[in-house]
Motif scaffolding. Structure first.
Motif, PDB file in Angstrom:
ATOM      1  N   ARG A 112       0.794  -1.231   0.000  1.00  0.00           N
ATOM      2  CA  ARG A 112       0.000   0.000   0.000  1.00  0.00           C
ATOM      3  C   ARG A 112       0.829   1.286   0.000  1.00  0.00           C
ATOM      4  O   ARG A 112       0.458   2.264  -0.625  1.00  0.00           O
ATOM      5  CB  ARG A 112      -0.966   0.008   1.179  1.00  0.00           C
ATOM      6  CG  ARG A 112      -2.311  -0.603   0.783  1.00  0.00           C
ATOM      7  CD  ARG A 112      -3.353  -0.342   1.843  1.00  0.00           C
ATOM      8  NE  ARG A 112      -3.325  -1.390   2.851  1.00  0.00           N
ATOM      9  CZ  ARG A 112      -3.974  -1.315   4.008  1.00  0.00           C
ATOM     10  NH1 ARG A 112      -4.666  -0.232   4.315  1.00  0.00           N
ATOM     11  NH2 ARG A 112      -3.940  -2.308   4.859  1.00  0.00           N
ATOM     12  N   LYS A 113       1.922   1.258   0.769  1.00  0.00           N
ATOM     13  CA  LYS A 113       2.693   2.500   0.847  1.00  0.00           C
ATOM     14  C   LYS A 113       4.199   2.277   0.976  1.00  0.00           C
ATOM     15  O   LYS A 113       4.630   1.316   1.612  1.00  0.00           O
ATOM     16  CB  LYS A 113       2.278   3.295   2.097  1.00  0.00           C
ATOM     17  CG  LYS A 113       0.969   4.031   1.927  1.00  0.00           C
ATOM     18  CD  LYS A 113       0.668   4.878   3.144  1.00  0.00           C
ATOM     19  CE  LYS A 113      -0.801   5.253   3.226  1.00  0.00           C
ATOM     20  NZ  LYS A 113      -1.286   6.000   2.057  1.00  0.00           N
ATOM     21  N   VAL A 114       4.944   3.175   0.386  1.00  0.00           N
ATOM     22  CA  VAL A 114       6.371   3.237   0.676  1.00  0.00           C
ATOM     23  C   VAL A 114       6.628   4.577   1.358  1.00  0.00           C
ATOM     24  O   VAL A 114       6.121   5.621   0.934  1.00  0.00           O
ATOM     25  CB  VAL A 114       7.237   3.048  -0.600  1.00  0.00           C
ATOM     26  CG1 VAL A 114       7.109   4.221  -1.571  1.00  0.00           C
ATOM     27  CG2 VAL A 114       8.704   2.836  -0.226  1.00  0.00           C
ATOM     28  N   ALA A 115       7.353   4.529   2.475  1.00  0.00           N
ATOM     29  CA  ALA A 115       7.615   5.748   3.243  1.00  0.00           C
ATOM     30  C   ALA A 115       9.043   6.217   3.007  1.00  0.00           C
ATOM     31  O   ALA A 115       9.980   5.420   3.024  1.00  0.00           O
ATOM     32  CB  ALA A 115       7.384   5.491   4.728  1.00  0.00           C
ATOM     33  N   VAL A 116       9.195   7.514   2.771  1.00  0.00           N
ATOM     34  CA  VAL A 116      10.496   8.110   2.485  1.00  0.00           C
ATOM     35  C   VAL A 116      10.796   9.171   3.539  1.00  0.00           C
ATOM     36  O   VAL A 116       9.930   9.979   3.876  1.00  0.00           O
ATOM     37  CB  VAL A 116      10.481   8.748   1.073  1.00  0.00           C
ATOM     38  CG1 VAL A 116      11.715   9.598   0.828  1.00  0.00           C
ATOM     39  CG2 VAL A 116      10.359   7.671   0.003  1.00  0.00           C
ATOM     40  N   ASN A 117      12.015   9.141   4.079  1.00  0.00           N
ATOM     41  CA  ASN A 117      12.417  10.136   5.070  1.00  0.00           C
ATOM     42  C   ASN A 117      12.795  11.455   4.402  1.00  0.00           C
ATOM     43  O   ASN A 117      13.592  11.482   3.471  1.00  0.00           O
ATOM     44  CB  ASN A 117      13.615   9.621   5.878  1.00  0.00           C
ATOM     45  CG  ASN A 117      13.228   8.464   6.770  1.00  0.00           C
ATOM     46  OD1 ASN A 117      12.609   8.648   7.814  1.00  0.00           O
ATOM     47  ND2 ASN A 117      13.569   7.251   6.340  1.00  0.00           N
ATOM     48  N   ILE A 118      12.211  12.527   4.891  1.00  0.00           N
ATOM     49  CA  ILE A 118      12.515  13.858   4.378  1.00  0.00           C
ATOM     50  C   ILE A 118      13.314  14.604   5.444  1.00  0.00           C
ATOM     51  O   ILE A 118      12.878  14.723   6.588  1.00  0.00           O
ATOM     52  CB  ILE A 118      11.210  14.636   4.062  1.00  0.00           C
ATOM     53  CG1 ILE A 118      10.379  13.889   3.001  1.00  0.00           C
ATOM     54  CG2 ILE A 118      11.509  16.062   3.620  1.00  0.00           C
ATOM     55  CD1 ILE A 118      11.020  13.769   1.644  1.00  0.00           C
ATOM     56  N   SER A 119      14.485  15.084   5.076  1.00  0.00           N
ATOM     57  CA  SER A 119      15.342  15.734   6.064  1.00  0.00           C
ATOM     58  C   SER A 119      14.896  17.172   6.305  1.00  0.00           C
ATOM     59  O   SER A 119      14.166  17.771   5.515  1.00  0.00           O
ATOM     60  CB  SER A 119      16.787  15.725   5.588  1.00  0.00           C
ATOM     61  OG  SER A 119      16.964  16.740   4.624  1.00  0.00           O
ATOM     62  N   ASN A 120      15.377  17.698   7.400  1.00  0.00           N
ATOM     63  CA  ASN A 120      15.136  19.077   7.777  1.00  0.00           C
ATOM     64  C   ASN A 120      15.441  20.042   6.628  1.00  0.00           C
ATOM     65  O   ASN A 120      14.611  20.873   6.255  1.00  0.00           O
ATOM     66  CB  ASN A 120      16.038  19.354   8.990  1.00  0.00           C
ATOM     67  CG  ASN A 120      15.699  20.648   9.657  1.00  0.00           C
ATOM     68  OD1 ASN A 120      14.584  21.156   9.523  1.00  0.00           O
ATOM     69  ND2 ASN A 120      16.649  21.198  10.374  1.00  0.00           N
ATOM     70  N   GLN A 121      16.644  19.906   6.060  1.00  0.00           N
ATOM     71  CA  GLN A 121      17.073  20.767   4.954  1.00  0.00           C
ATOM     72  C   GLN A 121      16.138  20.687   3.752  1.00  0.00           C
ATOM     73  O   GLN A 121      15.813  21.697   3.147  1.00  0.00           O
ATOM     74  CB  GLN A 121      18.467  20.341   4.484  1.00  0.00           C
ATOM     75  CG  GLN A 121      19.563  20.621   5.473  1.00  0.00           C
ATOM     76  CD  GLN A 121      19.823  22.110   5.562  1.00  0.00           C
ATOM     77  OE1 GLN A 121      19.787  22.815   4.552  1.00  0.00           O
ATOM     78  NE2 GLN A 121      20.060  22.596   6.766  1.00  0.00           N
ATOM     79  N   GLN A 122      15.739  19.454   3.437  1.00  0.00           N
ATOM     80  CA  GLN A 122      14.870  19.261   2.274  1.00  0.00           C
ATOM     81  C   GLN A 122      13.547  19.977   2.439  1.00  0.00           C
ATOM     82  O   GLN A 122      13.017  20.574   1.508  1.00  0.00           O
ATOM     83  CB  GLN A 122      14.563  17.770   2.095  1.00  0.00           C
ATOM     84  CG  GLN A 122      15.511  17.010   1.238  1.00  0.00           C
ATOM     85  CD  GLN A 122      15.091  15.554   1.195  1.00  0.00           C
ATOM     86  OE1 GLN A 122      15.070  14.856   2.213  1.00  0.00           O
ATOM     87  NE2 GLN A 122      14.727  15.086   0.021  1.00  0.00           N
ATOM     88  N   LEU A 123      13.007  19.877   3.645  1.00  0.00           N
ATOM     89  CA  LEU A 123      11.696  20.465   3.899  1.00  0.00           C
ATOM     90  C   LEU A 123      11.765  21.981   3.840  1.00  0.00           C
ATOM     91  O   LEU A 123      10.798  22.652   3.517  1.00  0.00           O
ATOM     92  CB  LEU A 123      11.176  20.013   5.263  1.00  0.00           C
ATOM     93  CG  LEU A 123       9.691  20.264   5.480  1.00  0.00           C
ATOM     94  CD1 LEU A 123       8.868  19.441   4.502  1.00  0.00           C
ATOM     95  CD2 LEU A 123       9.281  19.946   6.899  1.00  0.00           C
TER      96      LEU A 123
END
Ligand code: C2E
Ligand code: CA
Ligand code: CA
Ligand code: CA
Length: 279
Positions: A112-123
């Motif tokens: 159903r889902k793949v989860a990806v980590n988003i870093s502080n800088q990216q956000l």
């Protein structure tokens, strides 16, 4: 030493401290790693506590170093964050996770889902929304199969500014999870305003559930908070059946941890999926 634009120092001088030297070397090595795409993803199953079904997977990056072998993210992500190189690594991770998800679904895997980590800088970069949109389009990954994990401390550094950013991400059709929840002093009023779907109870609370009454109390409170805000709650770092019993008694919905599986390379992950049936 001389600066090379925003990529940092170009060569080493004797007056640099060991730590600075190490940073500079790391930056150079990372630059090469990005050029040569020396990264790969491992995938860790996320399991429904009541049915045991695999409902999602977290994508976790590793660095395939030509001499040093597989390097775990904690040994290079912090450097990449401070050098700014996390932007390029994060972009690769996003594209790769979407590509895999799209391929797997085309092959009939019903994850159903793949989860990806988003870093502080990216956000903090204004371009994240465009980047996610582009990645979904380029890979034909369905938005509802992508989840973005953002840590609580990142969100709460600047919650007023985050609302609009998250609303735009959410509008793409992806789902949003707060990672490492419980460690970052959430303001409850902001939590209510953020368009999030999921809370991930930090591993530090899960680890000692068997012996620490405080950790049990905090875990119980997070699960209750999630329920009252209509959010899915997942516990990470689950290693023992006793932790599952407690989480089940508190009606936590999902779990992730070594008890089920370590993060796996693609092939092993797909074998795991076949064996454990997802829906
Ligand atoms: P995280 O996002 O909190 O990811 C969970 C980490 O806990 C993973 O470590 C996972 O292997 C580990 N873990 C899962 N279950 C258990 C368990 O039962 N017991 C124990 N002891 N550990 C467990 P990993 O893969 O080494 O990643 C560490 C951190 O590196 C991640 O923590 C995340 O903050 C960062 N990271 C990993 N991949 C990426 C990425 O693509 N982008 C960014 N920005 N950060 C990443
Ligand atoms: Ca995570
Ligand atoms: Ca986490
Ligand atoms: Ca963590």
């Amino acid at each position: 030493a001389k600066r090379d634009g925003r990529n940092g120092f170009r060569f080493y001088t004797p007056d640099m401290t060991v730590e600075v030297r190490q940073r500079v070397m790391m930056m150079d090595e990372l630059r090469e790693a990005i050029e040569k795409q020396q990264f790969l993803l491992h995938f860790q199953p996320q399991v429904c506590l009541t049915t045991g079904e695999v409902i999602g997977a977290e994508a976790l990056v590793r660095w395939m170093h030509p001499e040093k072998g597989l390097i775990p993210p904690n040994d290079f992500i912090p450097y990449a964050e401070s050098s700014g190189q996390i932007a390029q690594i994060g972009e690769w991770v996003l594209m790769e996770a979407c590509t895999k998800m799209s391929e797997w679904r085309a092959q009939g895997y019903n994850l159903r889902k793949v989860a990806v980590n988003i870093s502080n800088q990216q956000l903090r970069r204004k371009s994240l929304v465009m980047l996610v949109k582009q990645a979904l389009a380029d890979t034909k990954c369905q938005p509802e199969t992508l989840e973005l994990e953002i840590t609580e401390s990142t969100l709460m550094q600047n919650p007023e500014d985050m609302v609009e950013e998250l609303v735009q991400l959410k509008a793409l059709g992806v789902s949003l999870a707060i990672d490492d929840f419980g460690t970052g002093y959430s303001s409850l009023s902001y939590l209510k305003q953020l368009p999030i779907n999921k809370l991930k109870i930090d591993r530090s609370f899960v680890r000692d559930l068997d012996v620490d009454e405080n950790d049990r109390a905090i875990t119980r409170a997070i699960i209750a908070l999630g329920k009252s805000l209509n959010l899915t709650v997942i516990a990470e770092g689950v290693e023992y059946a006793s932790q599952v019993s407690f989480l089940a008694s508190e009606q936590c919905e999902q779990i992730q941890g070594y008890l089920y599986s370590k993060p796996l390379p693609e092939e092993a992950f797909l074998a795991y999926l076949k064996e454990h049936k997802s829906r």
